[in-house]
Design an enzyme around this catalytic site. Structure first.
Site, mmCIF file in Angstrom:
data_model
loop_
_atom_site.group_PDB
_atom_site.id
_atom_site.type_symbol
_atom_site.label_atom_id
_atom_site.label_comp_id
_atom_site.label_asym_id
_atom_site.label_seq_id
_atom_site.Cartn_x
_atom_site.Cartn_y
_atom_site.Cartn_z
ATOM 1 N N HIS A 1 -1.581 39.662 24.443
ATOM 2 C CA HIS A 1 -2.501 39.145 25.448
ATOM 3 C C HIS A 1 -2.186 37.697 25.819
ATOM 4 O O HIS A 1 -2.157 37.352 27.005
ATOM 5 C CB HIS A 1 -3.938 39.265 24.921
ATOM 6 C CG HIS A 1 -4.965 38.768 25.878
ATOM 7 N ND1 HIS A 1 -5.359 39.490 26.984
ATOM 8 C CD2 HIS A 1 -5.674 37.619 25.927
ATOM 9 C CE1 HIS A 1 -6.271 38.814 27.654
ATOM 10 N NE2 HIS A 1 -6.482 37.673 27.034
ATOM 11 N N ASP B 1 -10.946 31.859 21.438
ATOM 12 C CA ASP B 1 -10.837 32.275 22.836
ATOM 13 C C ASP B 1 -11.017 31.057 23.735
ATOM 14 O O ASP B 1 -12.093 30.466 23.782
ATOM 15 C CB ASP B 1 -11.914 33.329 23.130
ATOM 16 C CG ASP B 1 -11.703 34.046 24.449
ATOM 17 O OD1 ASP B 1 -10.965 33.528 25.304
ATOM 18 O OD2 ASP B 1 -12.292 35.129 24.624
#
Lengths: 409, 409
Positions: free
Chosen positions: A317, A223
Site C-alpha cells: 500500500h 496512518d
C-alpha cells in the site's frame, strides 16, 4: 493541576498562523457565564480555540488543524424551493454560529450541551457538493474539479450516504462539544436544507500518547506518515487552490474527498504480523519502512532482499500510494476512525472515515485511487461504501460569511 | 508541556483505595516496547491505570471509577454446547486479558490498535445475565436479584438489544484504547459465546471542563448530582452486596441495570428553558434546585411559590427520583451518552446508555423506575428501547479470575 469551577465568558485573542489560540478562550458558554466562584483553570485540551477567521491563513479551519478526538461528518440537501437566496441566508447563519461555537460562546436558544466546557479545539468546515450549483442557479460557477469521481472497481457505494448539496465537517476534542455543534447547525438548516447523511468518527485523545505521534487506524497501522507537511515548499500549491483558479471564489480553498471505508477486520486480524507488514510496506510497531530506519525515513523503493524481490513489495500500500508512484501526486489525509457497532454477521461495522484535501482531486485522490484500485494489496481488506466530493471555499473574511463570494459575488 | 516519544513497557504499582494508579504505568503496549528514544512523558489522561485487582476495594473496576470519555457495552450469549466448563475457561481468558489491558500491556496476538497509548483509565467489568445460570447448570445459584425487571408502561424494548448471558462494560479516556479492548475480548469469546448486542457511548473528555464537574447529558442537563457518594456512611451497603447475601459468591459485587434511553431531542429542545427546568426541578445552568442554592444544595421539596404551588413541581424528575420520594432508595448512576446518527425521520438516534449500580435492583432501580413510570414529567421525552440486568461479581482475588467462586465454587 489545580482546577476550579469558575465559568466565565471568554474572548478569543489574536489568531496565530495556524489559527490556534491556546488558552485564549474561557471555558464558558452562555447561561453559566454569570457564575464566578474561583479562578479559571481549564486544561489545554479544553481551552484551545481554533480561529474561524484565521489572521494569516486564508483557508477554513479543520484542514491543517491537528486531528481531533471526535468528529461528525454531515451532508444536507437543499429542500425544494430553496435556491441561491435561501442558501446564502443559511451560510450566513451557519458562519455566525460556527464562529461563536469555535470561540466557546453559546448560540441563540442554546441546548446547553456544551455548558461548562471550553472550545476544545472545535472546528466547523463548510463545503459545497456538485448538486448545490444546479439548485442555486450557479451551474456556470461550478468548478470542473467537482466533476464526479470516476467509478473504481472496488466501490460498493451507497448513494444515500454519498454526495449531498452541502457538507459540514465538525471536529473537537470533547464529544459533547462536537455533538452540541452538530445539533446547533442542524437546527439552523431547518426549512432550507434537510439532512442527507451523517457519520461519526474518532481519533486518539490528546494526552493518551506521548506526542507528537502519527495516528493509528483500526487495523493498528500508523496512518498518515507520508502526508504532505505544511513546512513542505509545495504544500500550499498541492493542497489549496491558487491564484490561477478558473473559479476565483475558490482561491485559498480546497477540495475534500470523503470515503466511508469499512475494514474487514476479522480477515485482517487473521493475517500474521509479517503478512500485514508486507501488505502495508511498513512496520506495524513504529511505521518505519520495511527498508529500515524510523517512521520518517524515506522508503527505499528500489531495494531488493536476499531473494531478489523488492523489500517493499510491488503491491504494498505505501508503495502504490506514494508520490513517487504517482507522478508526485499527494493529498493531505485527515481521517477519523469509525465504529458503528456490529453487522448482522457479527463483523464490526468499523473502519476509516477517510477525508483528504487537495487543490485538484483529479491530480491527487483520483490519480492515487486509480492506482490503488488496480494493484494495492490492502484493497481486499477494505470496502468503499460511501463517497463525497466537496468544494471547500476559503475562510470568511472579516464581517463576511463562508461562500459569500460565490453566492453574492 | 514537554512530550517525548519513548515507549516503554510499564508496570503498575500499588493500587490505591479507589484502584487508581496515576502515572504508574508506562505508555506502551507490546510491540513498541523495545523502542527507546527519549524520556517517557504521557499526560495524566494517558498514563492513568485502574487496578484490575484493587488492593482494598473488593469490587470490580468501572463502578466507582470516574466516568470515562468513551464506553462500550457488549452482551454475549453462550453458544450451544458451551456450559459451565467453557464459561469458566472464557472468564479465565477474559480476566487475564482485562488485567493486561488495564495495566497497559498488549495481549497475545495483538491487533496493535492501542500501540503508543497509555492505559488511559481503561476499565473492563464483567457481569452475568439471567440466562447464564440455566445454560451453565447453575440455576440454583442464581440470585433472586436477577429476577426479570417488571414491565414499565413507557417501555418499548427491543429483545435483540436487551439482556444476554454475559455482559461487559468497557470504559477508557481514549477511543482507540477502548475499541482495542472490545476487539480483544470479542476475539477470546470465539467458539464459546457469540455477540448478542453492542452499544457505544461517550462522556466529557477529562480537561474539557474545569473539574470536578458533574456530567451533562444530551438534553444539556447536569445529570448525577444526587448520586450516592463513596463518602456516604451507607454507600457500600446501598451499592455492594453485603455479608448477608443468599449467594455468597456475590458478596462485594453489585447489580447493574442497563437501559438504552433514547431522548426525543427535537421535542425537548422546543421547550422553553423555564419549562425544561420545571420538568427537571433544577436549573439548567448549574444543576441547582429550583428552591435555590448551588448544585449541591438539598432540594426543599416542601417549598411553595407565591402561587401556592410547589416550587419543585410534583412531577419534576428530580423530585420523583429522589430518595425522599422512594423510602430512601438510591442507585449509583454511571451512564454514557450515545449518538448513533439519525433516524429515517431525521430525528437524532441519541440519548443515554443508562447504567446504574445497586446492591438490590428491586429496592433501587425498580422502586424508582416504578415511581418515574407513573408520574415523571420527563418521561414523555424519553423512550426506553433496551434493557439488561446483570450480576456483577466482586473483583478477582490474587491469582484468580472473575466469577471463579461461582463457576468452580
Amino acid at each position: 493541576m489545580e482546577l476550579s469551577r469558575r465559568r466565565l465568558l471568554g474572548t478569543v485573542g489574536a489568531a496565530g498562523a495556524a489559527g490556534l489560540v491556546v488558552g485564549g478562550a474561557g471555558g464558558a458558554l452562555g447561561v453559566a457565564a454569570a457564575q464566578d466562584d474561583g479562578p479559571e483553570a481549564l486544561t489545554t485540551l479544553g481551552s484551545t480555540a481554533v480561529a474561524f477567521r484565521p489572521a494569516r491563513a486564508k483557508h477554513q479551519a479543520g484542514i491543517t488543524t491537528p486531528l481531533q478526538a471526535k468528529g461528525h461528518l454531515v451532508a444536507f440537501d437543499l429542500t425544494p424551493g430553496s435556491g441561491r437566496k435561501e442558501a446564502a441566508a443559511l451560510l450566513r447563519r451557519w458562519s455566525r454560529t460556527a464562529e461563536e461555537l469555535m470561540a466557546g460562546h453559546a448560540p441563540h436558544a442554546d441546548t446547553g450541551v456544551a455548558l461548562d466546557a471550553g472550545p476544545s479545539s472545535l472546528t466547523v468546515t463548510f463545503g459545497f457538493g456538485h448538486g448545490f450549483f444546479d439548485r442555486t442557479g450557479l451551474t456556470k460557477r461550478r468548478p470542473t474539479q467537482l466533476d464526479p469521481l470516476p467509478d473504481f472497481s472496488a466501490d460498493a457505494l451507497d448513494p444515500r450516504r454519498s454526495n449531498g448539496d452541502l457538507w459540514i465537517q465538525i471536529g473537537a476534542d470533547d464529544a459533547l462539544v462536537a455533538f452540541h455543534a452538530l445539533r446547533a447547525l442542524q437546527k439552523e438548516a431547518a426549512g432550507t436544507a434537510r439532512l442527507r447523511w451523517q457519520m461519526n468518527g474518532f481519533n486518539r485523545t490528546p494526552g493518551a500518547t506521548a506526542q507528537p505521534m502519527t495516528a493509528r487506524n483500526l487495523m493498528g497501522q500508523v496512518d498518515g506518515t507520508n502526508n504532505p507537511k505544511p513546512s513542505d515548499p509545495d504544500f500550499d500549491e498541492r493542497i489549496f487552490v491558487g491564484r490561477d483558479a478558473d473559479q476565483q471564489w475558490m482561491r485559498g480553498g480546497s477540495y475534500a474527498v470523503v470515503r466511508r471505508i469499512r475494514m474487514l477486520l476479522d480477515e485482517w486480524e487473521k493475517q500474521p504480523l509479517a503478512k500485514q507488514e508486507k501488505v502495508i510496506g511498513r512496520r506495524k510497531s513504529n511505521g518505519a519502512p520495511l527498508t529500515g530506519g524510523s517512521e520518517t525515513t524515506p522508503m527505499r523503493l528500489d531495494a531488493n532482499g536476499p531473494d531478489g524481490l523488492p523489500v517493499i513489495p510491488a503491491d504494498a500500500h505505501a508503495r502504490v500510494a506514494a508520490p513517487e508512484s504517482n507522478q508526485g501526486a499527494a493529498m493531505l489525509r485527515r481521517p477519523f476512525s469509525f465504529h458503528d457497532g456490529f453487522r448482522d454477521d457479527g463483523a464490526p461495522d468499523a473502519g476509516l472515515l477517510f477525508v483528504c484535501w487537495q487543490a485538484d482531486p483529479l491530480r491527487a485522490f483520483t490519480q492515487i485511487q486509480r492506482k490503488l484500485d488496480r494493484g494495492d494489496a490492502l484493497s481486499v481488506f477494505l470496502r468503499h461504501e460511501a463517497s463525497g466530493l466537496y468544494a471547500v471555499p476559503p475562510a470568511a473574511e472579516a464581517g463576511d460569511y463562508v461562500g459569500r463570494p460565490l453566492l453574492e459575488g
